[in-house]
Every structure is written in C-alpha cells, then in structure tokens.
Design a protein around this motif. Structure first.
Motif, PDB file in Angstrom:
ATOM      1  N   MET A 170       0.848  -1.195   0.000  1.00 48.83           N
ATOM      2  CA  MET A 170       0.000   0.000   0.000  1.00 48.83           C
ATOM      3  C   MET A 170       0.884   1.244   0.000  1.00 48.83           C
ATOM      4  SD  MET A 170      -2.990   1.131   2.728  1.00 48.83           S
ATOM      5  CE  MET A 170      -3.890  -0.401   2.466  1.00 48.83           C
ATOM      6  N   ASN A 171       0.564   2.199  -0.867  1.00 49.16           N
ATOM      7  CA  ASN A 171       1.322   3.438  -1.003  1.00 49.16           C
ATOM      8  C   ASN A 171       0.440   4.584  -0.524  1.00 49.16           C
ATOM      9  OD1 ASN A 171       3.432   5.096  -1.638  1.00 49.16           O
ATOM     10  ND2 ASN A 171       2.977   5.186  -3.821  1.00 49.16           N
ATOM     11  N   ILE A 172       0.876   5.313   0.502  1.00 45.47           N
ATOM     12  CA  ILE A 172       0.040   6.288   1.199  1.00 45.47           C
ATOM     13  C   ILE A 172       0.573   7.693   0.966  1.00 45.47           C
ATOM     14  CG2 ILE A 172      -0.860   6.981   3.456  1.00 45.47           C
ATOM     15  CD1 ILE A 172      -0.016   4.091   4.388  1.00 45.47           C
ATOM     16  N   LEU A 173      -0.347   8.647   0.780  1.00 45.05           N
ATOM     17  CA  LEU A 173       0.004  10.068   0.810  1.00 45.05           C
ATOM     18  C   LEU A 173      -0.624  10.679   2.055  1.00 45.05           C
ATOM     19  CD1 LEU A 173       1.136  12.712  -0.266  1.00 45.05           C
ATOM     20  CD2 LEU A 173      -0.925  12.953  -1.674  1.00 45.05           C
ATOM     21  N   LEU A 174       0.203  11.211   2.929  1.00 46.95           N
ATOM     22  CA  LEU A 174      -0.249  11.889   4.145  1.00 46.95           C
ATOM     23  C   LEU A 174      -0.136  13.392   3.933  1.00 46.95           C
ATOM     24  CD1 LEU A 174      -1.000  12.054   7.182  1.00 46.95           C
ATOM     25  CD2 LEU A 174       1.466  11.821   7.669  1.00 46.95           C
ATOM     26  N   VAL A 175      -1.245  14.102   4.077  1.00 47.27           N
ATOM     27  CA  VAL A 175      -1.263  15.564   3.944  1.00 47.27           C
ATOM     28  C   VAL A 175      -1.633  16.117   5.319  1.00 47.27           C
ATOM     29  CG1 VAL A 175      -2.097  17.525   2.616  1.00 47.27           C
ATOM     30  CG2 VAL A 175      -2.076  15.239   1.581  1.00 47.27           C
ATOM     31  N   GLU A 176      -0.615  16.562   6.051  1.00 47.84           N
ATOM     32  CA  GLU A 176      -0.799  16.934   7.464  1.00 47.84           C
ATOM     33  C   GLU A 176       0.234  17.991   7.838  1.00 47.84           C
ATOM     34  OE1 GLU A 176      -1.732  17.711  10.842  1.00 47.84           O
ATOM     35  OE2 GLU A 176      -2.868  15.884  10.362  1.00 47.84           O
ATOM     36  N   ASP A 177      -0.221  19.106   8.442  1.00 50.21           N
ATOM     37  CA  ASP A 177       0.713  20.174   8.783  1.00 50.21           C
ATOM     38  C   ASP A 177       1.266  20.052  10.196  1.00 50.21           C
ATOM     39  OD1 ASP A 177      -1.809  20.828   9.918  1.00 50.21           O
ATOM     40  OD2 ASP A 177      -1.194  22.921  10.102  1.00 50.21           O
ATOM     41  N   ASP A 178       0.711  19.162  11.009  1.00 45.50           N
ATOM     42  CA  ASP A 178       1.228  18.935  12.358  1.00 45.50           C
ATOM     43  C   ASP A 178       2.463  18.031  12.246  1.00 45.50           C
ATOM     44  OD1 ASP A 178       1.761  17.829  14.928  1.00 45.50           O
ATOM     45  OD2 ASP A 178      -0.277  18.257  15.555  1.00 45.50           O
ATOM     46  N   ALA A 179       3.652  18.617  12.450  1.00 45.87           N
ATOM     47  CA  ALA A 179       4.900  17.883  12.219  1.00 45.87           C
ATOM     48  C   ALA A 179       5.031  16.678  13.144  1.00 45.87           C
ATOM     49  CB  ALA A 179       6.096  18.818  12.390  1.00 45.87           C
ATOM     50  N   MET A 180       4.629  16.818  14.416  1.00 47.60           N
ATOM     51  CA  MET A 180       4.768  15.710  15.352  1.00 47.60           C
ATOM     52  C   MET A 180       3.836  14.553  14.994  1.00 47.60           C
ATOM     53  SD  MET A 180       5.226  17.638  19.046  1.00 47.60           S
ATOM     54  CE  MET A 180       5.360  16.048  19.869  1.00 47.60           C
ATOM     55  N   LEU A 181       2.602  14.873  14.649  1.00 43.39           N
ATOM     56  CA  LEU A 181       1.665  13.820  14.266  1.00 43.39           C
ATOM     57  C   LEU A 181       2.112  13.160  12.966  1.00 43.39           C
ATOM     58  CD1 LEU A 181      -0.937  12.233  14.603  1.00 43.39           C
ATOM     59  CD2 LEU A 181      -2.150  14.128  13.477  1.00 43.39           C
ATOM     60  N   ALA A 182       2.563  13.961  12.020  1.00 45.76           N
ATOM     61  CA  ALA A 182       3.018  13.403  10.745  1.00 45.76           C
ATOM     62  C   ALA A 182       4.192  12.459  10.957  1.00 45.76           C
ATOM     63  CB  ALA A 182       3.404  14.527   9.788  1.00 45.76           C
ATOM     64  N   ALA A 183       5.140  12.855  11.809  1.00 46.15           N
ATOM     65  CA  ALA A 183       6.300  11.999  12.082  1.00 46.15           C
ATOM     66  C   ALA A 183       5.870  10.693  12.743  1.00 46.15           C
ATOM     67  CB  ALA A 183       7.295  12.736  12.967  1.00 46.15           C
TER      68      ALA A 183
END
Length: 254
Positions: free
Chosen positions: A1-14
């Motif tokens: 599965m190939n995912i694109l995450l669009v999220e501006d919260d750096a901690m949550l994204a990490a």
C-alpha cells in the motif's frame, strides 16, 4: 500500500510515518495542499490521509479539486473537527471516510484497508478524441494504441482541452488551468505546450481560433459507457468509463 499523508502537524506526521514504516507501508508526506499536488503529479497512491486544517488552501478545497479532476483515490479525512456538519461536508466533498483525532493507529490501518477494498471496481473516465486516449486515473496518454510520454504541464494542457470538447479556451484561462491560481507563467509557455502536443499527437489535436484562443481538434463528443477491449481504437470524441485503476516540505519514505 502506497500512502500520501497531507498533514501540517509535524509531530503527528512523524508519528504516522514511523508507524507506517514499522508496518512495512510506503508513505509520502506533504505539509500543505501545494506539496500534495506536487507529489500527485508523478505518483499514484492507494489512499490519501488528509487533514482539513491545512495552512493556506484548506484540505476540503484540495479534496474538491481532486474529485473535480477525476482523481478517485480513496481519501480518509484526519481532523480534530468533530462536529457532525463538518463530517457531512467532508463526505459530501468526496471523502471515503472520516477519522477524528486523536485516534488509534490500528483503527487507521483498518479503515485504510476498508476504503481500498471498497475502491476496487469503481470506475473513472477515459477521455478520448479519435486516436488519442487519456487515462485520468493513471495520468497516461496513448495515441494509436501506443503510450506517449508527456511532461506534467503538457498533460495538464491536454486534459484541459479534453475536459472541454468543442469549447474555445482563452489563453489566460488555459494558463490558470495549467498552472493554478498561484503559478508563475512565462509569456510563451502555453504556445510551447501546444506545439509539443501537436508534435507528439498530431497537428490537428489542438485548433487555434484566431483572436479567441484554442480548442480541441474538431470531433463529435459523446458518452459511451461500453468498455472497449485493449488495443481497440474508440471513435472520435468518446468518453469511456472503464474499471478503475488507482492513480499527486515533501517527504518520500519506503
């Protein structure tokens, strides 16, 4: 599965990226709508995880623009907005699911599996004009049954014409369709893209309407819901509806 995450919260994204890596999932990350669009130009994703509260253009606006461009990639909204009216707005804009923060990662993975299963068998259109076929899901073009390599801007130029058969598109409008509202446009770039399309797809693929703009080469356009066998050339100006094949600070991770 190939995912694109669009999220501006750096901690949550990490945290999401790290957990995805532990699960053996490939994930790319964009912190805003512009970054997501750049990734979507060259990559096909199984699912998009989309935050609504992005800086600049909102996640909801990005979602609407993706659906307007026939991008049917499953989208799960990740947001702290728990009001029912906001959930309904997201689903009405084209989201496949909605997960309120904070959430458990196991639930997120389960929802991703569910939306990708449901997406199998959905249809998205193939746009066709005579011997040229544009697959909007894969962002691929074929001429006389053979694949044709287009640059990202050449593809957007062709898509603008094939979405508007018979319509004259003024140069300024065409520039906005190719570059978006905030793109930097050089004076002769549209002419260059059209020249390249004519060279690769035939001189009559785009007509110049002097004093007004351009339009797709003259052809009758209609809806034909019948799937065509591979290699069979559709008639002029046909909009085909075939079985879906999932198809854009940026990070790529395996």
């Amino acid at each position: 599965m190939n995912i694109l995450l669009v999220e501006d919260d750096a901690m949550l994204a990490a945290a999401i990226r790290e957990r995805a890596r532990q699960e053996g999932l490939a994930i790319d990350h964009a912190g805003d709508a512009d970054g997501a669009r750049l990734l979507l130009i060259d990559h096909v994703y199984s699912v998009i995880l989309l935050d609504l509260g992005l800086p600049g253009e909102s996640g909801l606006a990005l979602l609407r623009s993706l659906r307007a461009a026939y991008n049917a990639t499953p989208v799960i909204i990740l947001t702290a907005r728990a009001r029912m009216s906001e959930r309904i707005a997201g689903l009405d804009a084209g989201a496949d699911d909605y997960l309120v923060k904070p959430f458990e990662f196991n639930e997120l993975w389960a929802r991703m599996r569910a939306v990708t299963r449901r997406s199998e068998g959905k249809t998205v259109p193939l746009l066709a004009c005579r011997n040229v076929v544009l697959d909007v899901a894969r962002q691929a073009v074929r001429c006389d049954g053979q694949p044709v390599t287009l640059s990202a801007y050449e593809y957007r130029t062709l898509l603008a014409f094939m979405e508007r058969p018979g319509h004259i598109i003024a140069r300024s409008h065409l520039e906005s369709l190719i570059y978006g509202a905030h793109g930097d446009v050089e004076s002769n770039t549209v002419a260059v893209f059209i020249h390249q399309l004519r060279r690769k797809l035939g001189e009559d693929i785009v007509e110049t309407v002097h004093g007004q703009g351009y339009r797709l080469g003259s052809a009758r356009h209609e809806l034909d819901p019948r799937p065509r066998a591979p290699g069979v050339r559709p008639g002029a100006g046909v909009l085909l509806d075939l079985r879906r094949r999932r198809g854009g600070g940026v990070h790529r991770q395996q």
